[in-house]
Design a protein around this motif. Structure first.
Motif, PDB file in Angstrom:
ATOM      1  N   ALA A  39      -7.232  -2.601  -6.063  1.00  0.00           N
ATOM      2  CA  ALA A  39      -6.964  -1.393  -6.919  1.00  0.00           C
ATOM      3  C   ALA A  39      -5.940  -0.365  -5.801  1.00  0.00           C
ATOM      4  O   ALA A  39      -5.436   0.381  -5.606  1.00  0.00           O
ATOM      5  N   VAL A  40      -7.027  -1.057  -4.392  1.00  0.00           N
ATOM      6  CA  VAL A  40      -6.390   0.962  -3.455  1.00  0.00           C
ATOM      7  C   VAL A  40      -4.997  -0.021  -2.747  1.00  0.00           C
ATOM      8  O   VAL A  40      -4.225   1.008  -3.133  1.00  0.00           O
ATOM      9  N   GLU A  41      -5.103  -1.349  -2.826  1.00  0.00           N
ATOM     10  CA  GLU A  41      -3.279  -2.072  -2.708  1.00  0.00           C
ATOM     11  C   GLU A  41      -2.425  -1.171  -3.322  1.00  0.00           C
ATOM     12  O   GLU A  41      -1.483  -0.579  -3.772  1.00  0.00           O
ATOM     13  N   GLN A  42      -2.707  -1.158  -4.814  1.00  0.00           N
ATOM     14  CA  GLN A  42      -1.571  -0.887  -5.736  1.00  0.00           C
ATOM     15  C   GLN A  42      -1.793   0.560  -5.680  1.00  0.00           C
ATOM     16  O   GLN A  42      -0.297   1.393  -6.011  1.00  0.00           O
ATOM     17  N   GLU A  43      -2.756   1.229  -6.178  1.00  0.00           N
ATOM     18  CA  GLU A  43      -2.435   3.445  -5.723  1.00  0.00           C
ATOM     19  C   GLU A  43      -1.202   3.535  -4.318  1.00  0.00           C
ATOM     20  O   GLU A  43      -0.657   4.151  -4.460  1.00  0.00           O
ATOM     21  N   LEU A  44      -1.668   2.800  -3.558  1.00  0.00           N
ATOM     22  CA  LEU A  44      -0.622   2.586  -2.342  1.00  0.00           C
ATOM     23  C   LEU A  44       0.481   2.512  -2.538  1.00  0.00           C
ATOM     24  O   LEU A  44       1.533   3.129  -1.830  1.00  0.00           O
ATOM     25  N   ARG A  45       0.978   1.126  -3.071  1.00  0.00           N
ATOM     26  CA  ARG A  45       2.198   0.846  -3.120  1.00  0.00           C
ATOM     27  C   ARG A  45       3.346   2.031  -3.122  1.00  0.00           C
ATOM     28  O   ARG A  45       4.826   2.507  -2.728  1.00  0.00           O
ATOM     29  N   SER A  46       3.251   2.720  -4.509  1.00  0.00           N
ATOM     30  CA  SER A  46       3.969   4.401  -4.592  1.00  0.00           C
ATOM     31  C   SER A  46       4.197   5.047  -3.466  1.00  0.00           C
ATOM     32  O   SER A  46       4.771   5.960  -3.728  1.00  0.00           O
ATOM     33  N   VAL A  47       2.494   5.483  -2.982  1.00  0.00           N
ATOM     34  CA  VAL A  47       3.478   6.608  -1.855  1.00  0.00           C
ATOM     35  C   VAL A  47       3.811   5.636  -0.828  1.00  0.00           C
ATOM     36  O   VAL A  47       4.792   6.806   0.096  1.00  0.00           O
ATOM     37  N   LEU A 133      -0.889   9.647   2.961  1.00  0.00           N
ATOM     38  CA  LEU A 133      -1.534   7.588   2.884  1.00  0.00           C
ATOM     39  C   LEU A 133      -2.895   7.726   3.389  1.00  0.00           C
ATOM     40  O   LEU A 133      -3.613   7.101   1.944  1.00  0.00           O
ATOM     41  N   ALA A 134      -3.411   8.139   4.060  1.00  0.00           N
ATOM     42  CA  ALA A 134      -4.692   8.369   4.939  1.00  0.00           C
ATOM     43  C   ALA A 134      -5.603   8.936   2.773  1.00  0.00           C
ATOM     44  O   ALA A 134      -6.670   8.591   3.158  1.00  0.00           O
ATOM     45  N   GLU A 135      -5.556  10.224   2.996  1.00  0.00           N
ATOM     46  CA  GLU A 135      -5.920  10.650   1.072  1.00  0.00           C
ATOM     47  C   GLU A 135      -5.530   9.843   0.033  1.00  0.00           C
ATOM     48  O   GLU A 135      -6.152   9.556  -0.698  1.00  0.00           O
ATOM     49  N   THR A 136      -5.009   9.297  -0.013  1.00  0.00           N
ATOM     50  CA  THR A 136      -4.326   8.445  -0.980  1.00  0.00           C
ATOM     51  C   THR A 136      -5.769   6.964  -0.645  1.00  0.00           C
ATOM     52  O   THR A 136      -6.413   6.578  -1.666  1.00  0.00           O
ATOM     53  N   VAL A 137      -6.094   5.994   0.313  1.00  0.00           N
ATOM     54  CA  VAL A 137      -6.927   5.457   0.110  1.00  0.00           C
ATOM     55  C   VAL A 137      -8.201   5.414   0.007  1.00  0.00           C
ATOM     56  O   VAL A 137      -9.053   5.274  -0.169  1.00  0.00           O
ATOM     57  N   SER A 138      -8.836   7.324   0.675  1.00  0.00           N
ATOM     58  CA  SER A 138      -9.530   7.260   0.451  1.00  0.00           C
ATOM     59  C   SER A 138     -10.309   8.298  -0.994  1.00  0.00           C
ATOM     60  O   SER A 138     -11.567   7.358  -1.094  1.00  0.00           O
ATOM     61  N   ARG A 139      -9.533   8.645  -1.924  1.00  0.00           N
ATOM     62  CA  ARG A 139      -9.314   8.542  -2.462  1.00  0.00           C
ATOM     63  C   ARG A 139      -9.590   7.837  -3.838  1.00  0.00           C
ATOM     64  O   ARG A 139     -10.390   7.464  -4.700  1.00  0.00           O
ATOM     65  N   ALA A 140      -8.706   6.655  -3.774  1.00  0.00           N
ATOM     66  CA  ALA A 140      -9.091   5.476  -4.127  1.00  0.00           C
ATOM     67  C   ALA A 140     -10.300   4.321  -3.952  1.00  0.00           C
ATOM     68  O   ALA A 140     -10.504   4.491  -4.903  1.00  0.00           O
TER      69      ALA A 140
END
Length: 163
Positions: A39-47, A133-140
């Motif tokens: 799920a984290v990877e999926q969110e990170l892909r677009s970023v 990118l770090a914010e996206t990972v933390s949020r996810a």
């Protein structure tokens, strides 16, 4: 996977979190952790695509090389660390090289060995993109890692909490 805010009300939680199936606790825990990281990877892909204009797999190569000295790594080692077939990695490295993000060179004294390293352009892009990118990972992670994942991780690595 933990119940996600965006999950439709009629969709049940991750079946492996309930237990009672054929899998032993360790495999159930592993499946919960894989679901969370997926799920984290999926969110990170677009970023990643928006900030670096590379695929997620190419991003993983860049991240691995970013943690290495400037001389880089052998392609066989990159493939091993990422768990990728060498042929697939060769294609990804070619794409990254075409974009000016990595260099490839022969290893001195080993005519079959190829070493890859980040270019200055890639280092600058990673520096500029690292905060979103770090914010996206933390949020996810905060969204998808719930009690089941924490319990699974504790069961798999009981000494984790004590260090």
């Amino acid at each position: 996977m933990a119940d996600l805010e965006k999950r439709p009300a009629d969709q049940p939680g991750c079946p492996s979190s309930r237990g009672g199936g054929l899998l032993p606790a360790e495999l159930r825990a592993w499946m919960l952790l894989l679901a969370a990281t997926g799920a984290v990877e999926q969110e990170l892909r677009s970023v990643v695509k928006g900030n670096l204009d590379v695929s997620h797999d190419e991003f993983l190569v860049l991240c691995l090389l970013a943690e290495e000295p400037e001389e880089g790594l052998r392609m066989t080692r990159v493939a091993e660390l990422l768990g990728r077939p060498k042929t697939r990695l060769t294609y990804q490295i070619a794409c990254l090289q075409h974009a000016g993000l990595v260099t490839r060179k022969s290893v001195h004294g080993d005519k079959r060995g190829i070493e890859v390293a980040l270019t200055d352009k890639a280092r600058e892009l990673l520096r500029a993109a690292s905060e979103p990118l770090a914010e996206t990972v933390s949020r996810a992670l905060n969204r998808v890692v719930g009690p089941e994942q924490r319990e699974a991780l504790s069961a798999l690595l009981p000494d984790l909490a004590t260090g």
